[in-house]
Design a protein around this motif. Structure first.
Motif: not given
Length: 116
Positions: A61-87
């Protein structure tokens, strides 16, 4: 000394957990449970899984990280988080403040040891 999480003040954990999460994300993108495991490897063995997700939500919410969903072969998709420049900027600021506070605490503890 035992479990650092279970045996220590939860206020201290609340203070350092966001810094540690940003620091770990600065190393590499991770999904929530992977972050929990990485924090446990640092020594927070008793860390509850659910503690990390509200922090990640606030960071997004504070734009310190972004996230994206990645399909997983072992279950539901996983949400991956990455730091932003602000973060990254927030992480560096928080690390400097934590280091300054830790130095003050060490000086205080050193004084006590010298007078014991």
């Amino acid at each position: 000394m035992g479990d650092p999480v279970g045996g220590h003040d939860s206020q201290l954990l609340r203070g350092v957990l966001p810094l540690l999460i940003l620091t770990l994300l600065d190393e590499r993108e991770s999904y929530g449970y992977e972050l929990v495991e990485r924090l446990r490897e640092l020594g927070l063995a008793g860390l509850a899984t659910g503690v990390v997700y509200p922090v990640l939500g606030r960071f997004e919410r504070d734009h310190l990280v972004t996230s994206r969903l990645v399909a997983s072969s072992s279950g539901p998709a996983r949400r991956y988080y990455a730091i932003t420049e602000h973060g990254r900027s927030a992480q560096m600021d928080a690390a400097a403040k934590w280091t300054a506070i830790a130095r003050i605490a060490e000086r205080g503890l050193d004084r006590k040891e010298k007078h014991a």
